[in-house]
Design a protein around this motif. Structure first.
Motif, PDB file in Angstrom:
ATOM      1  N   GLU A   1      38.673  18.838  41.761  1.00 41.70           N
ATOM      2  CA  GLU A   1      39.893  19.611  41.520  1.00 41.70           C
ATOM      3  C   GLU A   1      39.718  21.071  41.919  1.00 41.70           C
ATOM      4  O   GLU A   1      38.627  21.619  41.808  1.00 41.70           O
ATOM      5  N   GLY A   2      40.796  21.652  42.421  1.00 44.39           N
ATOM      6  CA  GLY A   2      40.763  23.054  42.819  1.00 44.39           C
ATOM      7  C   GLY A   2      40.145  23.268  44.184  1.00 44.39           C
ATOM      8  O   GLY A   2      39.965  24.400  44.623  1.00 44.39           O
ATOM      9  N   GLU A   3      39.805  22.178  44.866  1.00 50.16           N
ATOM     10  CA  GLU A   3      39.104  22.296  46.150  1.00 50.16           C
ATOM     11  C   GLU A   3      40.026  21.954  47.323  1.00 50.16           C
ATOM     12  O   GLU A   3      40.983  21.183  47.189  1.00 50.16           O
ATOM     13  N   VAL A   4      39.671  22.504  48.475  1.00 50.71           N
ATOM     14  CA  VAL A   4      40.346  22.187  49.740  1.00 50.71           C
ATOM     15  C   VAL A   4      39.426  21.270  50.531  1.00 50.71           C
ATOM     16  O   VAL A   4      38.210  21.473  50.537  1.00 50.71           O
ATOM     17  N   TYR A   5      39.992  20.260  51.186  1.00 52.74           N
ATOM     18  CA  TYR A   5      39.189  19.353  52.030  1.00 52.74           C
ATOM     19  C   TYR A   5      39.814  19.228  53.414  1.00 52.74           C
ATOM     20  O   TYR A   5      40.974  18.799  53.536  1.00 52.74           O
ATOM     21  N   ASN A   6      39.072  19.585  54.441  1.00 56.29           N
ATOM     22  CA  ASN A   6      39.494  19.321  55.823  1.00 56.29           C
ATOM     23  C   ASN A   6      39.295  17.837  56.133  1.00 56.29           C
ATOM     24  O   ASN A   6      38.318  17.224  55.679  1.00 56.29           O
ATOM     25  N   ILE A   7      40.212  17.304  56.953  1.00 53.16           N
ATOM     26  CA  ILE A   7      40.102  15.891  57.371  1.00 53.16           C
ATOM     27  C   ILE A   7      40.371  15.845  58.877  1.00 53.16           C
ATOM     28  O   ILE A   7      41.521  15.985  59.309  1.00 53.16           O
ATOM     29  N   GLY A   8      39.303  15.685  59.658  1.00 53.57           N
ATOM     30  CA  GLY A   8      39.479  15.701  61.115  1.00 53.57           C
ATOM     31  C   GLY A   8      39.073  14.377  61.740  1.00 53.57           C
ATOM     32  O   GLY A   8      38.379  13.562  61.123  1.00 53.57           O
ATOM     33  N   GLY A   9      39.499  14.200  62.979  1.00 49.81           N
ATOM     34  CA  GLY A   9      39.178  12.962  63.684  1.00 49.81           C
ATOM     35  C   GLY A   9      37.949  13.078  64.558  1.00 49.81           C
ATOM     36  O   GLY A   9      37.553  12.118  65.210  1.00 49.81           O
ATOM     37  N   SER A  10      37.366  14.293  64.598  1.00 48.81           N
ATOM     38  CA  SER A  10      36.193  14.566  65.450  1.00 48.81           C
ATOM     39  C   SER A  10      36.476  14.209  66.894  1.00 48.81           C
ATOM     40  O   SER A  10      35.608  13.709  67.602  1.00 48.81           O
ATOM     41  N   ARG A  11      37.710  14.401  67.352  1.00 49.32           N
ATOM     42  CA  ARG A  11      38.027  14.095  68.735  1.00 49.32           C
ATOM     43  C   ARG A  11      38.978  15.148  69.307  1.00 49.32           C
ATOM     44  O   ARG A  11      40.196  15.013  69.223  1.00 49.32           O
ATOM     45  N   SER A  12      38.393  16.220  69.868  1.00 41.51           N
ATOM     46  CA  SER A  12      39.186  17.300  70.438  1.00 41.51           C
ATOM     47  C   SER A  12      39.468  17.036  71.901  1.00 41.51           C
ATOM     48  O   SER A  12      38.538  16.795  72.674  1.00 41.51           O
TER      49      SER A  12
ATOM     50  N   LYS B   1      34.411   8.859  56.589  1.00 34.58           N
ATOM     51  CA  LYS B   1      34.249   9.234  58.003  1.00 34.58           C
ATOM     52  C   LYS B   1      35.397   8.597  58.757  1.00 34.58           C
ATOM     53  O   LYS B   1      35.844   7.511  58.370  1.00 34.58           O
ATOM     54  N   PRO B   2      35.878   9.216  59.850  1.00 34.50           N
ATOM     55  CA  PRO B   2      36.899   8.521  60.641  1.00 34.50           C
ATOM     56  C   PRO B   2      36.298   7.246  61.247  1.00 34.50           C
ATOM     57  O   PRO B   2      35.159   7.259  61.718  1.00 34.50           O
ATOM     58  N   GLU B   3      37.058   6.145  61.200  1.00 37.64           N
ATOM     59  CA  GLU B   3      36.521   4.858  61.673  1.00 37.64           C
ATOM     60  C   GLU B   3      37.084   4.431  63.022  1.00 37.64           C
ATOM     61  O   GLU B   3      36.493   3.595  63.690  1.00 37.64           O
ATOM     62  N   VAL B   4      38.263   4.947  63.370  1.00 36.07           N
ATOM     63  CA  VAL B   4      38.935   4.431  64.568  1.00 36.07           C
ATOM     64  C   VAL B   4      38.693   5.368  65.754  1.00 36.07           C
ATOM     65  O   VAL B   4      39.176   6.504  65.751  1.00 36.07           O
ATOM     66  N   PRO B   5      37.944   4.905  66.771  1.00 35.27           N
ATOM     67  CA  PRO B   5      37.722   5.762  67.940  1.00 35.27           C
ATOM     68  C   PRO B   5      39.047   6.015  68.660  1.00 35.27           C
ATOM     69  O   PRO B   5      39.922   5.139  68.680  1.00 35.27           O
ATOM     70  N   PHE B   6      39.172   7.208  69.239  1.00 33.29           N
ATOM     71  CA  PHE B   6      40.454   7.601  69.847  1.00 33.29           C
ATOM     72  C   PHE B   6      40.920   6.594  70.897  1.00 33.29           C
ATOM     73  O   PHE B   6      42.103   6.235  70.925  1.00 33.29           O
ATOM     74  N   GLU B   7      40.020   6.140  71.746  1.00 29.57           N
ATOM     75  CA  GLU B   7      40.418   5.219  72.835  1.00 29.57           C
ATOM     76  C   GLU B   7      41.050   3.957  72.248  1.00 29.57           C
ATOM     77  O   GLU B   7      42.081   3.486  72.734  1.00 29.57           O
TER      78      GLU B   7
END
Ligand code: NAD
Ligand code: TYD
Length: 339
Positions: A234-245, A293-299
């Protein structure tokens, strides 16, 4: 748990509701205004499930929101409802203020009064603004919003966090990167380019097309929110990225390749005002604390998304009729640049 999910008829909210009903024992009540972006067809697969209820209404309506929270007594609120598109926020900022700021405030106030035990405020990496290579925003990075949309999200993030600091409302803020996947309204880059390509229409590239976004498959985002509901602090911020720029042009060329359409459909148009050049974020914190962790690769995700749009031409035709055409003309007409 009993969850109250705002904006559950939209793109990410409906994916979250489908995933939650199908893979957990939680009960879900959706509160959604059904704006142009809300669509009950997105929830058809859970309609009839006794753990799901839909209520149509505006999160900025305090009478309705207080009554619903009183009636449902949710264990947690997951707040997705928003005006979510940068281009529309530029053309028409008033609804953005109404929903993203006034609506978020109304919901926080109601949650505070009802002493709701968990509150997830869903936000975006856009609040960090444009970052030069090789910077990546951690959760402590300063906020720097460029559009009315990102400013409204930054404002409501801070408001939500202030309810933790001041009132001890157990708030978590999530900041995800650009989502893509099935059921996304075809105003955002990926669904717009897929549906235009499938219809042999021009693909409008803003400016030089070298702006960079990090891509996150929508179900990965939803799994992250479920993990945070259980294990986030609680009270925290969490980034959620796809690791695919990727630069936009690379993404759009990949869509042309998958759909088998020619690059002659690419059309340069004048740039978006205040266009952020590059978003980038680090998801190290959520990975470390929850194991997500993100599970779905971008392709793979992109091929699946193209297939979904191919096989859901009726859904696309319905959402692209009427007001969508007016929006399209308003946003795109007269912008083509001859090369
Ligand atoms: P969306 O536009 O597809 O859906 C928004 C939903 O909210 C719709 O169902 C709409 O009817 C509803 N809504 C709008 N105003 C409302 C109001 N006043 N009261 C009740 N319901 C209302 O949006 P999305 O892409 O699913 O985004 C969901 C959330 O995730 C937003 O908060 C957005 O800022 C955030 N987010 C989106 C992305 C992305 O790439 N799409 C990335 C990061 C964060
Ligand atoms: P968008 O999907 O609107 O998300 P955001 O701006 O919130 O990141 O746009 C993603 C990128 O694609 C952004 O750099 C703008 C660009 N873009 C185009 O080049 N053409 C388009 O028609 C759209 C909708 C977006």
């Amino acid at each position: 748990m009993k969850l109250l999910v705002t904006g559950g008829a939209g793109f990410i909210g409906s994916a979250f509701v489908r995933l939650t009903v199908n893979s957990t024992a939680h009960r879900v009540t959706v509160l959604d205004k059904l704006t142009y972006a809300g669509n009950l067809e997105n929830l058809a697969s859970v309609d009839g499930d006794e753990r799901y209820r839909f209520v149509r209404g505006d999160i900025a309506d305090p009478v309705l929101v207080n009554q619903l929270i009183g009636e449902e007594a949710p264990d947690a609120i997951v707040h997705f409802a928003a005006e979510s598109h940068v281009d529309r926020s530029i053309l028409s900022p008033e609804p953005v203020f109404h929903t993203n700021l006034a609506g978020s405030f109304t919901l926080l106030e109601a949650a505070r009064r009802a002493k709701v035990a968990r509150y997830v405020h869903v936000s975006t990496d856009e609040v960090y603004g444009s970052l030069d290579e090789p910077l990546e925003a951690s959760e402590e990075f300063p906020l720097k919003a460029s559009s009315p949309y990102s400013a409204s999200k930054a404002g409501s993030d801070l408001l939500a966090l202030s309810y933790f600091t001041t009132y001890k409302l157990p708030v978590l803020v999530t900041r995800a990167s650009n989502n893509y996947g099935p059921y996304q309204f075809p105003e955002k880059l990926i669904p717009l380019m897929i549906s235009n390509a499938l219809e042999d229409k021009p693909l409008p590239i803003y400016g030089d097309g070298m702006q960079v976004r990090d891509w996150l498959y929508v179900d990965d985002h939803c799994r992250a929110i479920l993990a945070l509901l259980e294990r986030g602090r609680e009270g925290e911020v969490y980034n959620i990225g796809g690791s695919r720029s990727l630069p936009n042009l690379t993404v759009v060329k990949e869509i042309l390749r998958i759909t088998g359409k020619p690059e002659s459909l690419l059309t340069r148009v004048t740039d978006r005002p205040g266009h952020d050049r590059r978003y980038a974020l680090s998801s190290a914190k959520i990975e470390r604390e929850t194991g997500w962790k993100p599970e779905v690769p971008f392709e793979q995700g992109l091929v699946d998304t193209v297939n979904w749009y191919r096989t859901h031409a009726d859904w696309v035709a319905r959402v692209k009729s009427g007001a969508y055409r007016d929006y399209y003309d308003q946003n795109y007409s007269g912008r083509a640049i001859s090369s």
